[in-house]
Structure formats: structure tokens, C-alpha cells
Design a protein around this motif. Structure first.
Motif, PDB file in Angstrom:
ATOM      1  N   THR A 166      -8.830  84.649  15.787  1.00  0.00           N
ATOM      2  CA  THR A 166      -9.892  84.636  16.787  1.00  0.00           C
ATOM      3  C   THR A 166      -9.684  85.858  17.677  1.00  0.00           C
ATOM      4  O   THR A 166      -8.551  86.162  18.070  1.00  0.00           O
ATOM      5  CB  THR A 166      -9.878  83.359  17.634  1.00  0.00           C
ATOM      6  N   VAL A 167     -10.774  86.569  17.969  1.00  0.00           N
ATOM      7  CA  VAL A 167     -10.677  87.859  18.660  1.00  0.00           C
ATOM      8  C   VAL A 167     -11.636  87.877  19.847  1.00  0.00           C
ATOM      9  O   VAL A 167     -12.831  87.601  19.694  1.00  0.00           O
ATOM     10  CB  VAL A 167     -11.022  89.025  17.708  1.00  0.00           C
ATOM     11  N   VAL A 168     -11.120  88.229  21.021  1.00  0.00           N
ATOM     12  CA  VAL A 168     -11.942  88.361  22.231  1.00  0.00           C
ATOM     13  C   VAL A 168     -11.576  89.678  22.921  1.00  0.00           C
ATOM     14  O   VAL A 168     -10.391  89.905  23.212  1.00  0.00           O
ATOM     15  CB  VAL A 168     -11.703  87.187  23.204  1.00  0.00           C
ATOM     16  N   PRO A 169     -12.551  90.581  23.167  1.00  0.00           N
ATOM     17  CA  PRO A 169     -13.946  90.513  22.712  1.00  0.00           C
ATOM     18  C   PRO A 169     -14.044  90.754  21.204  1.00  0.00           C
ATOM     19  O   PRO A 169     -13.214  91.451  20.625  1.00  0.00           O
ATOM     20  CB  PRO A 169     -14.624  91.639  23.498  1.00  0.00           C
ATOM     21  N   LEU A 170     -15.080  90.160  20.611  1.00  0.00           N
ATOM     22  CA  LEU A 170     -15.228  90.198  19.157  1.00  0.00           C
ATOM     23  C   LEU A 170     -15.338  91.622  18.641  1.00  0.00           C
ATOM     24  O   LEU A 170     -14.739  91.984  17.617  1.00  0.00           O
ATOM     25  CB  LEU A 170     -16.455  89.379  18.752  1.00  0.00           C
ATOM     26  N   GLN A 171     -16.125  92.459  19.346  1.00  0.00           N
ATOM     27  CA  GLN A 171     -16.276  93.870  18.983  1.00  0.00           C
ATOM     28  C   GLN A 171     -15.907  94.730  20.172  1.00  0.00           C
ATOM     29  O   GLN A 171     -16.299  94.402  21.294  1.00  0.00           O
ATOM     30  CB  GLN A 171     -17.709  94.184  18.522  1.00  0.00           C
ATOM     31  N   PRO A 172     -15.152  95.786  19.970  1.00  0.00           N
ATOM     32  CA  PRO A 172     -14.712  96.311  18.675  1.00  0.00           C
ATOM     33  C   PRO A 172     -13.425  95.691  18.169  1.00  0.00           C
ATOM     34  O   PRO A 172     -12.817  96.189  17.224  1.00  0.00           O
ATOM     35  CB  PRO A 172     -14.514  97.786  18.979  1.00  0.00           C
ATOM     36  N   GLY A 173     -12.987  94.563  18.776  1.00  0.00           N
ATOM     37  CA  GLY A 173     -11.709  93.982  18.408  1.00  0.00           C
ATOM     38  C   GLY A 173     -11.559  93.681  16.931  1.00  0.00           C
ATOM     39  O   GLY A 173     -10.530  94.004  16.319  1.00  0.00           O
ATOM     40  N   SER A 174     -12.585  93.074  16.324  1.00  0.00           N
ATOM     41  CA  SER A 174     -12.493  92.724  14.900  1.00  0.00           C
ATOM     42  C   SER A 174     -12.370  93.961  14.030  1.00  0.00           C
ATOM     43  O   SER A 174     -11.601  93.983  13.053  1.00  0.00           O
ATOM     44  CB  SER A 174     -13.714  91.896  14.483  1.00  0.00           C
ATOM     45  N   ASP A 175     -13.120  95.016  14.363  1.00  0.00           N
ATOM     46  CA  ASP A 175     -13.047  96.250  13.581  1.00  0.00           C
ATOM     47  C   ASP A 175     -11.659  96.877  13.659  1.00  0.00           C
ATOM     48  O   ASP A 175     -11.107  97.340  12.649  1.00  0.00           O
ATOM     49  CB  ASP A 175     -14.088  97.257  14.085  1.00  0.00           C
ATOM     50  N   ILE A 176     -11.108  96.919  14.861  1.00  0.00           N
ATOM     51  CA  ILE A 176      -9.775  97.491  15.035  1.00  0.00           C
ATOM     52  C   ILE A 176      -8.748  96.659  14.285  1.00  0.00           C
ATOM     53  O   ILE A 176      -7.868  97.193  13.587  1.00  0.00           O
ATOM     54  CB  ILE A 176      -9.418  97.574  16.534  1.00  0.00           C
ATOM     55  N   LEU A 177      -8.851  95.343  14.380  1.00  0.00           N
ATOM     56  CA  LEU A 177      -7.924  94.454  13.701  1.00  0.00           C
ATOM     57  C   LEU A 177      -7.972  94.652  12.193  1.00  0.00           C
ATOM     58  O   LEU A 177      -6.931  94.770  11.525  1.00  0.00           O
ATOM     59  CB  LEU A 177      -8.242  93.004  14.057  1.00  0.00           C
ATOM     60  N   ILE A 178      -9.170  94.713  11.621  1.00  0.00           N
ATOM     61  CA  ILE A 178      -9.309  94.908  10.177  1.00  0.00           C
ATOM     62  C   ILE A 178      -8.690  96.230   9.743  1.00  0.00           C
ATOM     63  O   ILE A 178      -7.977  96.300   8.735  1.00  0.00           O
ATOM     64  CB  ILE A 178     -10.795  94.837   9.768  1.00  0.00           C
ATOM     65  N   ALA A 179      -8.950  97.287  10.507  1.00  0.00           N
ATOM     66  CA  ALA A 179      -8.392  98.596  10.157  1.00  0.00           C
ATOM     67  C   ALA A 179      -6.867  98.557  10.161  1.00  0.00           C
ATOM     68  O   ALA A 179      -6.213  99.096   9.251  1.00  0.00           O
ATOM     69  CB  ALA A 179      -8.906  99.656  11.125  1.00  0.00           C
ATOM     70  N   GLU A 180      -6.275  97.929  11.170  1.00  0.00           N
ATOM     71  CA  GLU A 180      -4.820  97.890  11.267  1.00  0.00           C
ATOM     72  C   GLU A 180      -4.212  96.961  10.218  1.00  0.00           C
ATOM     73  O   GLU A 180      -3.143  97.250   9.664  1.00  0.00           O
ATOM     74  CB  GLU A 180      -4.404  97.467  12.675  1.00  0.00           C
ATOM     75  N   LEU A 181      -4.875  95.852   9.913  1.00  0.00           N
ATOM     76  CA  LEU A 181      -4.383  94.965   8.867  1.00  0.00           C
ATOM     77  C   LEU A 181      -4.427  95.638   7.499  1.00  0.00           C
ATOM     78  O   LEU A 181      -3.560  95.418   6.652  1.00  0.00           O
ATOM     79  CB  LEU A 181      -5.199  93.672   8.841  1.00  0.00           C
ATOM     80  N   GLY A 182      -5.459  96.466   7.289  1.00  0.00           N
ATOM     81  CA  GLY A 182      -5.559  97.188   6.029  1.00  0.00           C
ATOM     82  C   GLY A 182      -4.399  98.131   5.800  1.00  0.00           C
ATOM     83  O   GLY A 182      -4.026  98.423   4.650  1.00  0.00           O
ATOM     84  N   GLU A 183      -3.795  98.616   6.887  1.00  0.00           N
ATOM     85  CA  GLU A 183      -2.667  99.532   6.768  1.00  0.00           C
ATOM     86  C   GLU A 183      -1.370  98.810   6.397  1.00  0.00           C
ATOM     87  O   GLU A 183      -0.388  99.446   6.032  1.00  0.00           O
ATOM     88  CB  GLU A 183      -2.463 100.287   8.094  1.00  0.00           C
ATOM     89  N   VAL A 184      -1.339  97.480   6.521  1.00  0.00           N
ATOM     90  CA  VAL A 184      -0.122  96.733   6.191  1.00  0.00           C
ATOM     91  C   VAL A 184      -0.360  95.779   5.017  1.00  0.00           C
ATOM     92  O   VAL A 184       0.232  94.696   4.934  1.00  0.00           O
ATOM     93  CB  VAL A 184       0.430  95.967   7.417  1.00  0.00           C
TER      94      VAL A 184
END
Length: 278
Positions: free
Chosen positions: A12-30
Motif C-alpha cells: 500500500t502506497v501513500v501518496p499513490l502517485q508518484p509513489g507506485s511508479d517509484i516503487l515499481i522502478a526500484e523493485l525492478g532493480e532488485v
């Protein structure tokens, strides 16, 4: 593949944007390899064999005071992915011309109807980068052209170029599950002039393309842009996405060194897709 175990993180991400985008990008790196966005945040998946209890230590947004990110985790069998997908996946429409949908959705009245069974693959059209690449494909001419879809995921971008009368398309992804899924989706959409390969840019050899599409991530693109340039025909076109607006100068600098020039970019929630030409 049927016995593969995935770890599902429900963020769960607050605020949803741009939080979700940043989270996805960083998760993709790991090494997280698939994501489903929802109204509260992100479902993220990683193979259990690639997982360790410290996997999130490099995910900086978790320690960023500007965002509140909470999560739960559970194991999920790969064969259960379809049920998870049907709970979260809605058909999307791009520019009133193209719909990307699952087989269980009603058939739409549009020019380009793409049916995919995404399973664990990235590239459904929901993420901003895929959506913008679909826009670029709709805006540009592919009639009779040889096309490369690099980092093809579900194969959705390759499939749309085929529907727009590309002569031959190569779709390449380094992930085995994406490779298998793309083959299924290509067959499902009766695109017999798409060839699907498992691997990376080292597969290209001396092949030449009129158009190369690469929706991956910034670091891989920076490493591979010179290879793409070598494999473009004269007057060829390169479409890139998978990075943020602030990355454009660095991407463009690398493209210019390879003889390419910036022509146009699209932007959606700070993500961008950029067109370069010889």
C-alpha cells in the motif's frame, strides 16, 4: 515452470502517485519481475529462488519520509497467477483505436483488438511506459517494415506492429517466462510473422531493422543503445521507454553519440517514451 513458487508482496502506497511508479522502478532493480497496480498500491512478484529476507534493503522509497509504504507477503504458485490476474486486470483502451484485453473480456468494436493472457509477464498496457509505446505505434507507419521489440514481455507491442502490417517482427526478452508467454500471445493473436526469442541484445548479430522498440529500464538502455543503432537501417526509428523525464538528457546524449537524433517524446506521470531517428 509449473512448480515455480513466487513471493507476492502486497504494497500500500501513500501518496499513490508518484509513489507506485517509484516503487515499481526500484523493485525492478532488485529482480522483481511482474507488477499489478491497484487503487491502493502495487502487487509485486519475485521468484522464491531469487528472493532473500533482505531483498528490500536497496528499495529507497521505503525509507523516504515523503511516502508511507506498508506491505504484506505470501507465497503464490505460478499456476494460480491467472486467478490473481482476473481479480486485478481490466481491459484498457488506447486512443479509441486499440484495446488490450484478456480472453474473458467482451470483444470490443475497435480497429486493433489485442487479446493477451499475461500470466507473470510485464507489458499489459496498464503501466505508463507500455501505454505510451502503444500510442507511438498507433501514431507511426509500420507497413512493410522489419521491427524489433526488445524486452517484449507479453509481446503486446510486437503484436500491435503486426496488426499494423509490419513485414516481420522479432520479439526478444531475457526472461524465460516472458518468452513462453509472448509465444502464447503471438499464437493467440494469429501473428505468424512474429519470431520470439529468449535472450538479450547479444542475439542481434548483423540483423537490420526499420524500427526498434525497447521498453526496458534506463541502465540497460544506456548499455544497449549503441547496439540498437548498429542494427537500425538507414532512416530507421528507435522508440525507447522505461525511464523518467529527468533521464531524457542522459538517454539523448547516448543516442546522439550513436548517430541518432531526438524527434518527440510522450509523458505520463513522469514516465516518458521517446522517439529517435537516424
Amino acid at each position: 515452470m509449473s512448480n515455480t513458487i513466487y513471493i507476492e508482496y502486497n504494497f500500500t502506497v501513500v501518496p499513490l502517485q508518484p509513489g507506485s511508479d517509484i516503487l515499481i522502478a526500484e523493485l525492478g532493480e532488485v529482480d522483481f519481475e511482474s507488477f499489478v497496480e491497484n487503487e491502493e498500491g502495487v502487487l509485486a512478484y519475485i521468484q522464491k529462488n531469487d528472493w532473500n529476507e533482505n531483498i528490500l534493503e536497496a528499495v529507497e522509497i521505503l525509507d523516504n519520509e515523503l511516502f508511507k509504504v506498508e506491505f504484506s507477503i505470501k507465497e503464490i504458485e505460478q499456476e494460480n497467477w491467472n486467478a490473481t490476474w482476473e481479480e486485478n486486470f481490466e481491459a484498457i483502451q488506447v486512443a479509441d483505436k486499440c484495446v488490450v484485453r484478456a480472453p474473458f473480456h467482451e470483444k470490443p468494436n475497435v480497429q486493433y483488438d489485442i487479446v493477451i493472457e499475461p500470466k507473470m509477464s510485464f507489458g499489459t498496457g496498464h503501466h505508463e511506459t507500455t501505454h505510451m509505446m502503444l500510442q507511438f505505434i498507433l501514431e507511426n507507419d509500420f507497413d512493410g517494415k522489419d521491427v524489433l521489440d526488445m524486452g517484449s514481455g507479453t509481446g503486446v507491442l510486437a503484436i500491435l506492429t503486426a496488426m499494423k502490417n509490419a513485414k516481420h517482427i522479432d520479439a526478444i526478452d531475457i526472461d524465460n517466462w516472458c518468452y513462453l508467454n509472448a509465444k502464447e500471445n503471438v499464437e493467440r493473436n494469429e501473428c505468424d510473422h512474429i519470431s520470439v526469442f529468449e535472450g538479450d541484445a547479444s542475439l542481434l548479430g548483423e540483423r537490420k531493422y526499420d524500427t526498434i522498440i525497447a521498453n526496458i529500464n534506463r541502465n540497460i538502455l544506456l548499455a544497449d543503445i549503441p547496439v540498437y543503432a548498429e542494427n537500425l537501417k538507414e532512416n530507421g526509428t528507435l522508440f525507447l521507454s522505461g525511464f523518467y523525464e529527468e533521464d531524457i538528457p542522459l538517454i539523448s546524449e547516448t543516442c546522439v553519440k550513436s548517430g541518432l537524433k531526438f524527434e518527440k517524446n510522450l509523458q505520463k506521470n513522469n514516465w516518458v517514451a521517446v522517439k529517435y531517428v537516424f
